[in-house]
Write an enzyme that holds these catalytic residues in place. Structure first.
Site, PDB file in Angstrom:
ATOM      1  CE  LYS A 110      -4.518  -1.399   1.403  1.00 52.39           C
ATOM      2  NZ  LYS A 110      -4.616  -2.593   2.241  1.00 52.39           N
ATOM      3  CE  LYS A 189      -6.381 -10.083  -5.500  1.00 56.49           C
ATOM      4  NZ  LYS A 189      -5.947  -9.814  -4.195  1.00 56.49           N
ATOM      5  CE  LYS A 192     -13.412  -3.643  -1.666  1.00 54.33           C
ATOM      6  NZ  LYS A 192     -13.846  -4.954  -1.226  1.00 54.33           N
TER       7      LYS A 192
HETATM    8  P1  ADP Z   1     -10.418  -6.028  -2.776  1.00 51.54           P
HETATM    9  O1  ADP Z   1      -9.056  -6.364  -3.359  1.00 51.54           O
HETATM   10  O2  ADP Z   1     -11.441  -5.894  -3.821  1.00 51.54           O
HETATM   11  O3  ADP Z   1     -10.348  -4.828  -1.835  1.00 51.54           O
HETATM   12  P2  ADP Z   1     -10.422  -7.583  -0.375  1.00 51.54           P
HETATM   13  O4  ADP Z   1      -8.967  -7.304  -0.189  1.00 51.54           O
HETATM   14  O5  ADP Z   1     -11.407  -6.944   0.561  1.00 51.54           O
HETATM   15  O6  ADP Z   1     -10.839  -7.259  -1.888  1.00 51.54           O
HETATM   16  O7  ADP Z   1     -10.606  -9.156  -0.345  1.00 51.54           O
HETATM   17  C1  ADP Z   1     -11.481  -9.880   0.489  1.00 51.54           C
HETATM   18  C2  ADP Z   1     -11.222 -11.369   0.267  1.00 51.54           C
HETATM   19  O8  ADP Z   1     -11.442 -11.733  -1.105  1.00 51.54           O
HETATM   20  C3  ADP Z   1      -9.781 -11.765   0.581  1.00 51.54           C
HETATM   21  O9  ADP Z   1      -9.802 -13.003   1.266  1.00 51.54           O
HETATM   22  C4  ADP Z   1      -9.120 -11.913  -0.766  1.00 51.54           C
HETATM   23  O10 ADP Z   1      -8.111 -12.895  -0.747  1.00 51.54           O
HETATM   24  C5  ADP Z   1     -10.284 -12.344  -1.668  1.00 51.54           C
HETATM   25  N1  ADP Z   1     -10.084 -11.784  -3.020  1.00 51.54           N
HETATM   26  C6  ADP Z   1     -10.159 -10.481  -3.361  1.00 51.54           C
HETATM   27  N2  ADP Z   1      -9.941 -10.310  -4.694  1.00 51.54           N
HETATM   28  C7  ADP Z   1      -9.706 -11.544  -5.200  1.00 51.54           C
HETATM   29  C8  ADP Z   1      -9.414 -12.036  -6.518  1.00 51.54           C
HETATM   30  N3  ADP Z   1      -9.331 -11.230  -7.560  1.00 51.54           N
HETATM   31  N4  ADP Z   1      -9.231 -13.353  -6.666  1.00 51.54           N
HETATM   32  C9  ADP Z   1      -9.334 -14.188  -5.611  1.00 51.54           C
HETATM   33  N5  ADP Z   1      -9.604 -13.794  -4.353  1.00 51.54           N
HETATM   34  C10 ADP Z   1      -9.795 -12.490  -4.128  1.00 51.54           C
END
Ligand code: ADP
Ligand code: TRP
Length: 326
Positions: A110, A189, A192
């Site tokens: 980050k 990937k 959000k």
């Molecule tokens: P974002 O990246 O959209 O902010 P989060 O970090 O809140 O999502 O992720 C919440 C959960 O979803 C975590 O356990 C993460 O490993 C899983 N996750 C998020 N994006 C993906 C993805 N593109 N593929 C697989 N798992 C994901």
């Protein structure tokens, strides 16, 4: 076996969240005593609008219930409804070294992306450790990006135990990796943060448009393509049966087909895949009081366990005037 995991309510859940996390949480509710919480204290480090955070928490609960989380099997609650966790967080923080947190990839990534770190972002893994340790959790299902935080949790728990005697139970991570990385509409990937998501409960028409607009490569149609390197094929594979998937792979290898067909199939299949959850969601959302009651009931069950662990911890480290036996 006690299974615990949390998910941040930072926006609406997308396919990556579902295939990378939520689907496995729901499956695990049949394997043991499962606790799942909506990590709104963690989300507070990024969502700074009160009404938004409140709405996100409610939406997250409705989404999880609609996707099959059964409140009679699993305990579902809001992280902030268990204040014992924040207290435990401070206790753990008092013994945590700066270096341990500085080494965390999620934090470093980050910062590398230009996020100005607040104290909450820096100490995020300690709150996560408190979440896990407060319930004597055995197994923590998480995506790859969170595995290091489970290591930090184990480190914090073992140094507490080393200092004060056996008090905290060391958890193990369970990698939920069968769909390790769901790609987004731009092939990166899905996340959000990259604004490339396809949301589970998006409006069907809007989503169809988004799917038809997924970026593709510009190789000529005649050219055979390796399906495994194509994000459209990866998205298709989330929803297709094995035989359809093999047939589609054969079309890639043969070449001579456009991407419009596969996009249309992704839109159709994903619509069918989530149709039941979508209908269920509408019913649940129509009775928000019931959702509130489920969360309250979950929190009171979670608090019962967390207060027991916190008492053990406070006795161990000298935060109570009476000895454990008196
Ligand atoms: P974002 O990246 O959209 O902010 P989060 O970090 O809140 O999502 O992720 C919440 C959960 O979803 C975590 O356990 C993460 O490993 C899983 N996750 C998020 N994006 C993906 C993805 N593109 N593929 C697989 N798992 C994901
Ligand atoms: N940090 C996790 C994520 O962003 C969410 C989370 C918070 C969590 N506390 C937890 C996950 C405890 C597992 C256990 O995905």
């Amino acid at each position: 076996m006690r299974v615990l995991s949390g998910i941040q309510p930072t926006g609406r859940f997308h396919w990556g969240n579902y295939f990378g996390a939520i689907r496995q949480y729901i499956a695990l509710q049949h394997e043991g005593d499962a606790l799942y919480f909506i990590a709104n204290l963690h989300a507070l480090t990024t969502v700074r609008d009160a009404a938004q955070l409140q709405q996100n928490g409610l939406d997250a609960a409705i989404d999880l219930l609609a996707l099959g989380l059964d409140p009679n099997r699993a305990t579902l609650f809001l992280q902030s409804d268990v204040p014992e966790v924040s207290e435990l967080c401070w206790i753990l923080m008092s013994g945590a070294s700066f270096g341990l947190l500085e080494r965390c990839h999620a934090y470093k990534d980050k910062v590398a992306r230009g996020v100005k770190p607040g104290v909450g972002l820096f100490t995020y893994p300690v709150l996560m450790a408190a979440d896990i340790l407060a319930y004597d959790s055995n197994v923590v299902p998480v995506g790859e990006d969170q595995v290091q935080h489970i290591e930090v949790t184990r480190d914090l728990a073992s140094s507490f135990n080393h200092q004060y005697g056996e008090t905290l139970l060391l958890p193990t991570a369970r990698l939920v990796s069968d769909a390790a990385r769901v790609p987004g509409t731009d092939g990166q990937k899905m996340s959000k943060s990259y604004r490339n998501t396809l949301d589970i409960f998006a409006d069907a028409k809007v989503q169809r448009k988004e799917i038809m607009g997924i970026q593709t490569d510009s190789r000529p149609m005649e050219q055979p393509k390796d399906p495994d390197t194509d994000h459209l094929f990866q998205l298709y594979s989330l929803f297709a049966s094995n035989s359809d998937r093999d047939a589609m792979a054969a079309r890639y290898w043969a070449g001579g087909f456009g991407y419009g067909d596969i996009k249309k199939s992704i839109a159709d299949l994903s619509g069918d895949y989530f149709a039941e959850a979508r209908a269920h969601r509408n019913e649940i959302a129509a009775a928000p009081q019931k959702v509130h009651e489920i969360l309250q009931d979950g929190a009171s069950r979670a608090r019962a366990k967390a207060s027991e662990v916190l008492l053990r911890v406070k006795n161990a480290c000298g935060l109570r005037t009476l000895s454990p036996k008196s």
